[in-house]
Each structure stands twice: as structure tokens, then as C-alpha cells.
Write an enzyme that holds these catalytic residues in place. Sequence first.
Site, PDB file in Angstrom:
ATOM      1  N   ASP A 149     -30.120  57.257   2.328  1.00 15.91           N
ATOM      2  CA  ASP A 149     -29.672  58.271   1.375  1.00 15.91           C
ATOM      3  C   ASP A 149     -28.936  57.673   0.182  1.00 15.91           C
ATOM      4  O   ASP A 149     -28.158  58.340  -0.470  1.00 15.91           O
ATOM      5  CB  ASP A 149     -28.802  59.318   2.077  1.00 15.91           C
ATOM      6  CG  ASP A 149     -27.644  58.680   2.828  1.00 15.91           C
ATOM      7  OD1 ASP A 149     -27.570  57.440   2.877  1.00 15.91           O
ATOM      8  OD2 ASP A 149     -26.816  59.433   3.361  1.00 15.91           O
TER       9      ASP A 149
ATOM     10  N   HIS B 211       1.229  61.181 -18.684  1.00 17.90           N
ATOM     11  CA  HIS B 211       0.877  61.379 -17.268  1.00 17.90           C
ATOM     12  C   HIS B 211       0.796  62.861 -16.876  1.00 17.90           C
ATOM     13  O   HIS B 211      -0.262  63.327 -16.447  1.00 17.90           O
ATOM     14  CB  HIS B 211       1.829  60.587 -16.370  1.00 17.90           C
ATOM     15  CG  HIS B 211       1.748  60.951 -14.922  1.00 17.90           C
ATOM     16  ND1 HIS B 211       0.623  60.730 -14.161  1.00 17.90           N
ATOM     17  CD2 HIS B 211       2.645  61.557 -14.095  1.00 17.90           C
ATOM     18  CE1 HIS B 211       0.840  61.171 -12.927  1.00 17.90           C
ATOM     19  NE2 HIS B 211       2.053  61.675 -12.862  1.00 17.90           N
TER      20      HIS B 211
ATOM     21  N   GLU C 203      11.942  65.658 -10.516  1.00 16.32           N
ATOM     22  CA  GLU C 203      12.064  64.341  -9.905  1.00 16.32           C
ATOM     23  C   GLU C 203      12.665  63.317 -10.875  1.00 16.32           C
ATOM     24  O   GLU C 203      13.520  62.529 -10.503  1.00 16.32           O
ATOM     25  CB  GLU C 203      10.667  63.894  -9.438  1.00 16.32           C
ATOM     26  CG  GLU C 203      10.578  62.489  -8.888  1.00 16.32           C
ATOM     27  CD  GLU C 203      11.024  62.390  -7.440  1.00 16.32           C
ATOM     28  OE1 GLU C 203      11.423  63.415  -6.877  1.00 16.32           O
ATOM     29  OE2 GLU C 203      10.977  61.279  -6.888  1.00 16.32           O
ATOM     30  N   ASP C 204      12.207  63.327 -12.132  1.00 14.36           N
ATOM     31  CA  ASP C 204      12.537  62.232 -13.060  1.00 14.36           C
ATOM     32  C   ASP C 204      13.523  62.572 -14.167  1.00 14.36           C
ATOM     33  O   ASP C 204      13.937  61.696 -14.910  1.00 14.36           O
ATOM     34  CB  ASP C 204      11.253  61.706 -13.724  1.00 14.36           C
ATOM     35  CG  ASP C 204      10.318  61.058 -12.709  1.00 14.36           C
ATOM     36  OD1 ASP C 204      10.795  60.737 -11.611  1.00 14.36           O
ATOM     37  OD2 ASP C 204       9.136  60.895 -13.017  1.00 14.36           O
TER      38      ASP C 204
ATOM     39  N   HIS D 218       5.348  68.778 -13.218  1.00 17.61           N
ATOM     40  CA  HIS D 218       5.517  68.323 -11.836  1.00 17.61           C
ATOM     41  C   HIS D 218       6.523  67.192 -11.667  1.00 17.61           C
ATOM     42  O   HIS D 218       7.056  66.995 -10.592  1.00 17.61           O
ATOM     43  CB  HIS D 218       4.169  67.935 -11.209  1.00 17.61           C
ATOM     44  CG  HIS D 218       3.671  66.577 -11.596  1.00 17.61           C
ATOM     45  ND1 HIS D 218       2.906  66.360 -12.700  1.00 17.61           N
ATOM     46  CD2 HIS D 218       3.839  65.363 -11.011  1.00 17.61           C
ATOM     47  CE1 HIS D 218       2.615  65.074 -12.790  1.00 17.61           C
ATOM     48  NE2 HIS D 218       3.168  64.441 -11.775  1.00 17.61           N
TER      49      HIS D 218
ATOM     50  N   ASP E  33      -2.285  64.513  -9.417  1.00 21.70           N
ATOM     51  CA  ASP E  33      -1.255  63.537  -9.765  1.00 21.70           C
ATOM     52  C   ASP E  33      -1.673  62.150  -9.260  1.00 21.70           C
ATOM     53  O   ASP E  33      -1.660  61.161  -9.989  1.00 21.70           O
ATOM     54  CB  ASP E  33       0.058  63.991  -9.091  1.00 21.70           C
ATOM     55  CG  ASP E  33       1.192  62.995  -9.233  1.00 21.70           C
ATOM     56  OD1 ASP E  33       1.347  62.425 -10.330  1.00 21.70           O
ATOM     57  OD2 ASP E  33       1.929  62.787  -8.245  1.00 21.70           O
TER      58      ASP E  33
HETATM   59 MN    MN Z   1       3.416  62.340 -11.200  1.00 24.64          MN
END
Ligand code: MN
Length: 741
Positions: A274, A63, A91-92, A87, A154
Site C-alpha cells: 500500500d 508562534h 504561562e509566559d 494559549h 501548539d
Molecule cells: Mn505554545
Amino acid sequence: MDEVSSEQAPEVSPIERQYKLLEDSVRATRREEDVEALRRAFAFAEQHHSGQKRVSGEPYLIHPLEVANILASMNMDIITIQTGLLHDVVEDTGVTVEEIRKLFGEDVARCVDGVTKLAKLKFYSREERQAESVRKMLLAMVDDIRVVIVKLADRLHNMRTLDALPPERQQRIAQETLEIYAPIAHRLGMGKIRGELEDLSFKYLEPEAFAELTVAIESKRLANEEFLVEIRRAVEQKLGRENIPARVEGRVKRTYSVYQKLKRQKISIDQVYDLLALRIITDSVRNCYGALGIIHNEWHPIPGRIKDFIAIPRPNLYQSLHTSVIGPGGVSFEVQIRTDEMHRIAEEGIAAHWKYKEGKKGAARDEQQIAWLRQLVEWQKEMHDPGEFMSTLKVDLYPEEAYCFTPKGKVIVLPRDASPIDFAYAIHSDVGNCCVGAKVNGRIVPLKYNLKNGDVVEILTQKEHLPSKDWLGFVKTSRARNKIKHVINTTERAKAIEIGEKYLEKEARRFGVSLKRITRADLEAVAADYGFAKIEDLHAALGYGRFSARQVLLKLLPESAAALEKEEAEKSAPAPAAYPQQQPGGTADASDLVIKVKGIDDLLVYRAKCCNPIRGEAIVGYVTRGKGIAVHSTNCSNVQNLMYEIERKIDVEWARAATESFPVKMVVYTDDRPGMLNQLTSVLFSENANIRTFEAQSDSSRNGEGAIINMTLDIKDKKQLERVTAATRRVSGVRDVERVQ
Ligand code: MN
């Protein structure tokens, strides 16, 4: 791969393959040190995500790696790509922002921190998600726009791999993407990401409509393919003849945007002008208009469908010329004409301004930001309707608003540096009135605290609590200010009415007049005499000390006037008081000079006899029954007893710049020796303490060896009292000095 090499080569994992892709794309445009920085970030992410899996069962690392690839394909700088790789580590995994800062520097740490913070936001209700303020808030929360770009990448990868998730989560994520992230991409001019996010959301939210429309659009495209090829060739030829260098592309409108058009205009797919279009990308603005002339010369333009977004860019800075023409066989089609630069901005928006520039590494960021700003200002000048994109960017660049949350995640928008009190009143006036404290991000803060973007604010309340006058000193919203003033005025008026009523009763009793003899009608008449509509107003005016109860009684009962006048004469005849009145029933004006009730101009105030406070001492007011406000020294023993009725307590302070002095009784214990009295009086004289009374007697408890001196001095304030006391103590033979309370 051909068969031979696939047999011989060791198996290449998707991670290795995608990492190689990433490294190659970085190496292609950047310097070796950037490749090195990329490797370090990848190794770090690999180490910390090791063992973690996505819901699909793939290694988690895929990811962040794909997010980095999306960012690299947008040609973002190395800071952004490193942030993409890192990133999710805060968090993880157990990694802290501090570690990131140490290993990868300030910029990467700030961006990772920003993405982590955004991940914590929850948008509960549909209204919240759709509110423009949420999108503004997201932009305002990040001090570096690259945070938003990483967040969009993300989300894009998560949307591309949404199949692995259970249906309810697919729905929730797709909804959030459509309502929050796609509009942000749009506001930032990132047309490519916005288009893909919208189509992916559409696919999960309305699978049938999506499938149906995809088929319809594809069959339209196929049916018109020959036509488009023919037109394209014709256009290329004509542009070549006029020496206009150009790239000509066929373009099919995106599924979700066709869907919206069908829904909005209630038309069928055959009426979408269009749906099919040619896009001409040339080198200069001049050639854009040149190309437009050539097209209009060849095919007839449809009136009202020529749009000049070059002269007037869209609020998100999109620029292009649009026209629709009737082509061969009466088939209409759209043509979009723009420069390379405009095309880049249409596809990438704000990200176009963060592209890596070779050889300008150090100052690149600042320079780009300045260029971006300069461009904004220039474009804004030309725009007739600057639109919401500008206000969005204003929030981004000059944050004047603070976006705060309730513990349940509701967004409250406040001016910058607003206080928890403003927050409380924004929720409800009852919450504001009863506010006794606040927690910000879980910690107790002072009520004066300046709220910042992203603060989670919890208001602590207490029933029946009333707002404090001090709040007016720091609240920022007019809503809070007005509510506080309203409550304070109402409370003060209620107190004044009560005081006024009791004052009138008491005064009547003092002069032997029964209030029972006075009817409501009489009172109303007198009130009207003073210009008041209601008796309450009269009582309030008495409570505020605007005039004395005696004056009112004279009007009410003229026949008692003689008795009252007589009383008055007796009272004022002997030695006019050189100091403020302390007796009950004393007029308001005398004591007004000395003490004032905080925030109220004129309320009947007198100093309590029990402690007789003097200027400079800490004081507290207590609303008495009928006599106005008694002011006690805070350490007066009576205060403790009185304060069980806490609602009668009122803040008071010494009036400024007054010159009155206060009679203070003192007792001095001395040895009985000749010259003592002279020495004592000269000390008092030198301290400017006027002697009112002075009386010496022998101290019987000490067999005539000591003396007790009772005196009353005029004292200006606490400081003078302290000086006098100290000076008296220094007189030899003085054993003790006491103030008599
Ligand atoms: Mn992520």
C-alpha cells in the site's frame, strides 16, 4: 508579488502577513462578530507577548499566530482560534485566567486554563510517556476536548520549527511527541495531524533512516507516476460510465508509517503493497460499494486484503473500504474508497465535530457534543470490538478515574473521589501505614479529602505510625482497605496476646498458683483442648475475653481446683453485684455490656477505680498488664501519667443501648438544719437516682454548724449526674456538691 508592487509597497512583516491570512480565512466562513473577536484576541496577545522572542530570534507572537492558523485551517470555531492566540499568555506573561475570562468569556478562559495546566505536566520516564494511562489522563484532565486540539496544534507548530532548538531539546520534544501527542491524535481520529507529528518526530529522532526512506519512497513514486496516472484515468472513466460521482486521488504512504511497517514485518520497501494507492472519494455509502465492485470487476483482488471499515469502523471511528488489486503488468496497488464525510473524519477526527456552523452559534457547542455522543453510541452498537478508544472516551466523558501525581511527577491512577490514604497505599504499604497527613497542590488537606484529576499529592509520614480504624470509613481502593485491616488485626491480636498472657499470670498469682509449675507442654495441651494450634492463640482468646483465666487455670492445674472453687464461692456469695464488676480479675462478660473497645468485639474491659467514669463521659482505654483494658475518664489525672506509654492507649466507647447504672460517690456540704436530709432524699428520688449508701456527719471544721453527707448513688449517665448535681445544689442550705473521684 511582481517587481513593481514590491518596490512600492511598504515592507510586510511575517506577523502582518500571517495575521492577514488568519483574518481572511475567518472572514471567508464566519460572521463579522467573529472577525471582531479574532482582532481583540490578536491585539491582546500582541500586547502581552511584545518584546518576547523565540529561540530562533523571531518575535514570540509568531508562534500563537501560527497555532491559530493551524486551527483555522482545520475550520475550528472562534473559541478554539482565540484560545490558540492566547494559549501562552498565562504561562509566559503576567496575565491571569480571570482577566481572560473578563475580556473573552468563560469558554476561552476555560480552554486557556486547560492548555496552561497541560503545559505544566512533565513526563520523566520512558515508561510513563508510553503508558496508555498518560494519554488517558491527558484526555481526562480536560473538560473541553478543544483544549487537546489546541495543544496538538501548539505541538505541531513547535515541531515544524524544531530546527532552532539545541539537539538535546530536539530529541526530548520529538520523543514526547511520538510517544504522547501522536497517539492522542490517533485516538481522536485526527489522521492528518498524527501523520505530520510522526514524520517530524521521526526526522529528528532517526535522521539517517528518515532521509534514506524519504529518498526511496520518492523514487518509487516517480517510477510509478505514469502507471498511477494511467490507472487513475481508467478508474475515473469506469466510475463515470456507472454514474458514480467521484474524486480520484493518488496517495503515497507516510514515511514513518512505511518505516514501522518495514520494521514490524521485516520486509523490504518493494514488498509494501500500500505504498502507492488510489483514493476514491464519493458521495454515499452505496456508491462506495458500487466503486468497489467496479474495481474488482476490472482488476483481480488479492485475497485477504479486502477490508470493510465502513461496516466495522476502526476504534477511532475511521471508515473506509480498502482493497489491493493486481493491475496492468502485474503491478499491485491499493485502493481506498470512502465518502466525503468519512474522509473528513479520517483527516480531522474529533475536530470535525467542532466545526463552526453558521447561524447556530449559541447552542452550537451543546448540539455538537450531543451529536458526537449520539454518533458514538450508534457506532459502538455496530462494533464487534469497541477497543480502547471507547474506554478512552469513557474517561473523557464520564471521568471515573482520577489521575494524580507524586511531587516527582509519577502518575497514580485512582478511582474518582479516592483519598490521600488511597494514594499513599498506592505508592507503598509502608507509606500508607505511616501516613499522618497530606498536602494537595502544596496545601495541607484532611485525610478524607477527595482527590481530583491533576492533583499533585505529597504524603506526610511518621515512623512507626499505625493506620487508624477510621480510615476504613472513607478509603476507596481495596488495596488500601485490605492493608489497613491487616495491620489493625495484627496490632489488635498482639495486644490481645499480651493482655491474655498477663491476665493468666495475674490470676494465677491471685490464687497462689505458680505459673512456673506449668510447662509449655501443659499449656499447649490446654490450648489444643480449646481447639487452638498455638499457645499464642490461647493467650489471644483470653485477651479478647472469650473465656476467663480461671477456667484455663482449672484445666491446667486440676489439683488446685478445690482452692479455686472455694475462692469463687466466697467471691460470688455476698450481695451479687447489681453493677458491672470493677475488681481486677472480674470476668469479661460483665463489663462488656457497658464499654466496648472500638472495632473489637470482645476484649477484657473494666472501668478504672480512680475516676470511675460513667456513661456519656469522654473515656479512653489503657492496656494494663494482665487486667485487660482499664477505662479512664479522659480528664482523670492518672491518664496523664499513663499516657507516656502511648502505644498502650486504645480507643474505647460506651456500648449502645445499655441500661446499667454506675455507682457514683458524692459528698454534699450543707448547713445543719432540720429537715435537710428529708429534702435532699426527696430531690434524689425525684431525679430517679437510687441511693445505695447515705451517711451524714457534722462538719467539725465549722463548729457544728455544717454537715457533710457522703452518699453513693446509682447513676445511669453523665446527663443524669448533671441533673442530680444541679437539683441538689438548688436545695436551700446546700453549700456545695462534689463527686468523689
Ligand atoms: Mn505554545
